[in-house]
Write a protein that holds these residues in place. Structure first.
Motif, PDB file in Angstrom:
ATOM      1  N   HIS A 213       0.820  -1.207   0.000  1.00 40.72           N
ATOM      2  CA  HIS A 213       0.000   0.000   0.000  1.00 40.72           C
ATOM      3  C   HIS A 213       0.863   1.271   0.000  1.00 40.72           C
ATOM      4  CE1 HIS A 213      -3.844  -2.084   0.708  1.00 40.72           C
ATOM      5  NE2 HIS A 213      -3.164  -2.905   1.481  1.00 40.72           N
ATOM      6  N   ASP A 214       2.153   1.135  -0.374  1.00 36.95           N
ATOM      7  CA  ASP A 214       3.103   2.262  -0.383  1.00 36.95           C
ATOM      8  C   ASP A 214       3.185   2.927   0.981  1.00 36.95           C
ATOM      9  OD1 ASP A 214       3.705   1.949  -3.128  1.00 36.95           O
ATOM     10  OD2 ASP A 214       1.874   3.041  -3.664  1.00 36.95           O
ATOM     11  N   MET A 215       3.190   2.144   2.034  1.00 43.34           N
ATOM     12  CA  MET A 215       3.181   2.674   3.403  1.00 43.34           C
ATOM     13  C   MET A 215       4.315   2.104   4.255  1.00 43.34           C
ATOM     14  SD  MET A 215      -0.912   2.374   4.189  1.00 43.34           S
ATOM     15  CE  MET A 215      -0.634   2.487   5.964  1.00 43.34           C
ATOM     16  N   GLU A 216       5.379   1.593   3.617  1.00 40.43           N
ATOM     17  CA  GLU A 216       6.412   0.948   4.426  1.00 40.43           C
ATOM     18  C   GLU A 216       7.090   1.903   5.404  1.00 40.43           C
ATOM     19  OE1 GLU A 216       8.444   1.506   0.324  1.00 40.43           O
ATOM     20  OE2 GLU A 216       6.419   1.300   1.178  1.00 40.43           O
ATOM     21  N   ALA A 217       7.072   3.208   5.092  1.00 41.25           N
ATOM     22  CA  ALA A 217       7.656   4.180   6.024  1.00 41.25           C
ATOM     23  C   ALA A 217       6.838   4.303   7.304  1.00 41.25           C
ATOM     24  CB  ALA A 217       7.779   5.552   5.357  1.00 41.25           C
ATOM     25  N   GLU A 218       5.613   3.760   7.283  1.00 39.10           N
ATOM     26  CA  GLU A 218       4.760   3.813   8.465  1.00 39.10           C
ATOM     27  C   GLU A 218       4.922   2.584   9.357  1.00 39.10           C
ATOM     28  OE1 GLU A 218       2.879   6.516   9.096  1.00 39.10           O
ATOM     29  OE2 GLU A 218       3.894   7.322   7.330  1.00 39.10           O
ATOM     30  N   PHE A 219       5.908   1.742   9.043  1.00 35.84           N
ATOM     31  CA  PHE A 219       6.068   0.498   9.778  1.00 35.84           C
ATOM     32  C   PHE A 219       6.225   0.730  11.285  1.00 35.84           C
ATOM     33  CE2 PHE A 219       8.678  -2.723  11.801  1.00 35.84           C
ATOM     34  CZ  PHE A 219       8.053  -3.896  11.423  1.00 35.84           C
ATOM     35  N   THR A 220       7.080   1.660  11.662  1.00 40.15           N
ATOM     36  CA  THR A 220       7.319   1.875  13.090  1.00 40.15           C
ATOM     37  C   THR A 220       6.052   2.310  13.797  1.00 40.15           C
ATOM     38  OG1 THR A 220       9.625   2.497  12.663  1.00 40.15           O
ATOM     39  CG2 THR A 220       8.687   3.160  14.787  1.00 40.15           C
ATOM     40  N   ARG A 221       5.285   3.224  13.168  1.00 39.67           N
ATOM     41  CA  ARG A 221       4.067   3.718  13.805  1.00 39.67           C
ATOM     42  C   ARG A 221       3.021   2.611  13.945  1.00 39.67           C
ATOM     43  NH1 ARG A 221      -0.733   5.205  12.371  1.00 39.67           N
ATOM     44  NH2 ARG A 221      -0.284   4.999  10.155  1.00 39.67           N
ATOM     45  N   VAL A 222       2.777   1.869  12.873  1.00 38.93           N
ATOM     46  CA  VAL A 222       1.753   0.822  12.918  1.00 38.93           C
ATOM     47  C   VAL A 222       2.191  -0.318  13.845  1.00 38.93           C
ATOM     48  CG1 VAL A 222       0.489  -0.883  11.553  1.00 38.93           C
ATOM     49  CG2 VAL A 222       0.909   1.403  10.621  1.00 38.93           C
ATOM     50  N   SER A 223       3.448  -0.712  13.735  1.00 38.51           N
ATOM     51  CA  SER A 223       3.954  -1.772  14.598  1.00 38.51           C
ATOM     52  C   SER A 223       3.912  -1.348  16.064  1.00 38.51           C
ATOM     53  CB  SER A 223       5.391  -2.124  14.196  1.00 38.51           C
ATOM     54  OG  SER A 223       5.940  -3.084  15.072  1.00 38.51           O
ATOM     55  N   GLY A 224       4.329  -0.110  16.334  1.00 40.64           N
ATOM     56  CA  GLY A 224       4.325   0.378  17.705  1.00 40.64           C
ATOM     57  C   GLY A 224       2.929   0.468  18.286  1.00 40.64           C
ATOM     58  N   ARG A 225       1.983   0.946  17.492  1.00 37.25           N
ATOM     59  CA  ARG A 225       0.618   1.044  17.992  1.00 37.25           C
ATOM     60  C   ARG A 225       0.001  -0.335  18.201  1.00 37.25           C
ATOM     61  NH1 ARG A 225      -3.072   5.638  15.689  1.00 37.25           N
ATOM     62  NH2 ARG A 225      -1.498   6.699  16.955  1.00 37.25           N
ATOM     63  N   GLY A 226       0.285  -1.274  17.290  1.00 38.15           N
ATOM     64  CA  GLY A 226      -0.218  -2.636  17.470  1.00 38.15           C
ATOM     65  C   GLY A 226       0.327  -3.259  18.742  1.00 38.15           C
TER      66      GLY A 226
ATOM     67  N   VAL B 118      -0.896  10.059   3.908  1.00 40.90           N
ATOM     68  CA  VAL B 118      -2.255  10.445   4.278  1.00 40.90           C
ATOM     69  C   VAL B 118      -3.100   9.210   4.566  1.00 40.90           C
ATOM     70  CG1 VAL B 118      -4.353  11.549   3.449  1.00 40.90           C
ATOM     71  CG2 VAL B 118      -2.154  12.584   2.965  1.00 40.90           C
ATOM     72  N   ALA B 119      -2.965   8.211   3.676  1.00 42.17           N
ATOM     73  CA  ALA B 119      -3.707   6.967   3.907  1.00 42.17           C
ATOM     74  C   ALA B 119      -3.267   6.301   5.185  1.00 42.17           C
ATOM     75  CB  ALA B 119      -3.506   6.008   2.721  1.00 42.17           C
ATOM     76  N   ALA B 120      -1.961   6.394   5.482  1.00 41.25           N
ATOM     77  CA  ALA B 120      -1.443   5.787   6.712  1.00 41.25           C
ATOM     78  C   ALA B 120      -2.055   6.454   7.934  1.00 41.25           C
ATOM     79  CB  ALA B 120       0.077   5.895   6.757  1.00 41.25           C
ATOM     80  N   ASP B 121      -2.148   7.782   7.914  1.00 40.44           N
ATOM     81  CA  ASP B 121      -2.730   8.478   9.044  1.00 40.44           C
ATOM     82  C   ASP B 121      -4.180   8.071   9.243  1.00 40.44           C
ATOM     83  OD1 ASP B 121      -0.913  11.573   8.482  1.00 40.44           O
ATOM     84  OD2 ASP B 121      -0.396   9.780   9.648  1.00 40.44           O
ATOM     85  N   ALA B 122      -4.891   7.938   8.134  1.00 39.94           N
ATOM     86  CA  ALA B 122      -6.293   7.536   8.228  1.00 39.94           C
ATOM     87  C   ALA B 122      -6.408   6.129   8.808  1.00 39.94           C
ATOM     88  CB  ALA B 122      -6.947   7.582   6.846  1.00 39.94           C
ATOM     89  N   ALA B 123      -5.483   5.250   8.392  1.00 40.31           N
ATOM     90  CA  ALA B 123      -5.504   3.890   8.916  1.00 40.31           C
ATOM     91  C   ALA B 123      -5.246   3.872  10.408  1.00 40.31           C
ATOM     92  CB  ALA B 123      -4.454   3.037   8.208  1.00 40.31           C
ATOM     93  N   GLY B 124      -4.343   4.722  10.864  1.00 39.65           N
ATOM     94  CA  GLY B 124      -4.011   4.735  12.282  1.00 39.65           C
ATOM     95  C   GLY B 124      -5.133   5.271  13.129  1.00 39.65           C
ATOM     96  N   GLU B 125      -5.993   6.117  12.555  1.00 42.43           N
ATOM     97  CA  GLU B 125      -7.081   6.711  13.338  1.00 42.43           C
ATOM     98  C   GLU B 125      -8.279   5.791  13.438  1.00 42.43           C
ATOM     99  OE1 GLU B 125      -7.760  10.333  11.321  1.00 42.43           O
ATOM    100  OE2 GLU B 125      -5.909  11.278  11.975  1.00 42.43           O
TER     101      GLU B 125
END
Length: 428
Positions: free
Chosen positions: A126-139, A420-427
């Motif tokens: 999903h072109d979001m690999e830079a969000e790995f730390t945020r998504v992994s950390g929140r999970g 932007v999509a990553a932020d929406a996913a995190g919310e």
């Protein structure tokens, strides 16, 4: 094949992480083993057998994850852990509980490499690999929050009936298995008969050269050494939390706790829940810390800060409980950052095998530190052993970062094209 949206995938991942490792039995399992007439020597032997299982299983199960698909590997791990939880209810002797803990460790090896590999490749789709730390950390944070609740509940359930925490563990493990099956496969595994996908699958003959070449690459070689040092010298302290905490509580709050008539299981459950809450909060801020300090600085400063508290607590006993919280919180901070760095350096093909290999090396590195600290604790005290662990880490880390820095100054993490999509996913 139709694909789920980024927000849906991330939401399902969060649900899976929230239920993957509940802690109903964690604060009381040693008490339960003693109730079943196991000796401390037998409990120590079981822990040693677990270490052997982890070391010998990490690479094979990582390879299996690359072959059958990372999601399927997570499902296999969840199913084995369900069996492990259920076996608490029927085990009555050393052999039975050895089976319980061996299956727990074996199931964990199916998750250790495949979990991180699945998430990184899914985000990259999903072109979001830079969000790995945020998504992994929140999970991880969500899992820790739920674990904090189950630790407290499990301690008090044990006070009512010794088997109740283990019944709860079976239910939670079954829910986790259902949720992991709702995760999508990585695209390479959508169609097992797809020619391109089949060409990318490694054979067992291919696996070892892949591991060797990637682990010895300049960007990973000394980082893995540093990570092994961190696991050995820093995370070994986890095995000393209970004796240090019990000694400190007895000498400082013993009469108060006796007056409140709080059961032993309840005290330990509350204590471990407090550690877990700190871990949950810090894990959720891992990406913020990464952005503030940068990957290189964070990987340097956080472990050094943890080790420094070990040394200080050895000199000033009042710092024992702050030391626990710094260790738990710091580990939760640095975990997603180090996983992100490793994933950035390796290829998608064989990713789970490589990550499992790193996990194996970390476990191997922990053996001499566990043995050595055990000897020191026998000769002196548990707190003295922990202080020495911190001092050893600081000394070796200074040499590493001075002579062969584990993370190059030239390292630049990839940037997401879908923030932007990553932020929406995190919310969600």
């Amino acid at each position: 094949m139709s694909r789920l949206s980024a927000s849906t995938v991330v939401r399902r991942y969060y649900l899976y992480r929230a239920t993957a490792r509940p802690g109903f039995h964690y604060p009381v399992y040693t008490l339960f083993l003693l109730f079943n007439d196991l000796t401390l020597a037998q409990i120590g032997l079981i822990a040693s057998i677990q270490s052997v299982v982890v070391v010998t299983s990490e690479v094979p199960t990582g390879y299996i994850g690359d072959r059958i698909g990372r999601r399927n590997s997570l499902a296999v791990g969840a199913a084995i852990m369900l069996v492990s939880n259920a076996s608490y209810l029927v085990a009555t002797d050393f052999v039975g509980f050895t089976f319980t803990f061996v299956t727990l460790s074996f199931g964990g090896t199916f998750v250790s490499g495949s979990g991180s590999a699945w998430l990184y490749d899914t985000l990259r789709e999903h072109d979001m690999e830079a969000e790995f730390t945020r998504v992994s950390g929140r999970g991880r944070a969500l899992g820790q929050w739920l674990r904090a609740v189950t630790l407290v509940v499990g301690g008090f359930l044990y006070a009512v009936n010794r088997y109740y925490p283990f019944y709860a563990g079976v239910v939670a493990a079954a829910i986790s298995l259902v949720l992991v099956l709702r995760l999508p496969q990585n695209r390479a595994y959508d169609d097992a008969t797809d020619g391109d996908a089949a060409d990318e699958r490694m054979t067992i003959v291919d696996a070892l050269p892949v591991i060797r070449d990637q682990l010895t690459a300049p960007d990973l070689r000394w980082f893995v050494v540093y990570l092994a040092l961190f696991s050995g010298a820093i995370l070994t302290m986890d095995m000393w939390i209970q004796p240090i905490a019990q000694d400190t509580l007895e000498t400082t709050f013993g009469p108060t706790l006796d007056g409140w008539a709080i059961p032993e299981g309840g005290v330990l459950g509350i204590l471990y829940a407090a550690f877990t809450v700190v871990s949950a909060v810090t894990s959720d801020y891992a990406s913020d810390v990464e952005e503030l300090l940068g990957v290189r600085t964070a990987i340097l400063l956080i472990p050094v800060a943890i080790a420094a508290t070990y040394v200080l607590a050895g000199l000033v006993p009042l710092l024992v409980f702050p030391m626990f919280f710094v260790m738990k919180g710091g580990h939760s901070l640095v975990g997603p950052i180090t996983n992100r760095y490793i994933n950035d350096q390796v290829q998608s093909v064989g990713r789970a095998t490589l990550l499992s290999s790193v996990a194996m090396l970390r476990n191997v590195a922990g053996v001499p530190f566990r043995v050595g600290s055990g000897i020191l604790a026998t000769w002196y005290t548990s707190m003295t052993a922990v202080a020495v662990l911190g001092a050893v880490f600081l000394a070796v880390a200074v040499v590493l970062w001075t002579v062969v820095p584990p993370v190059s100054e030239d390292y630049e993490p990839p940037q997401s094209s879908n923030a932007v999509a990553a932020d929406a996913a995190g919310e969600d």
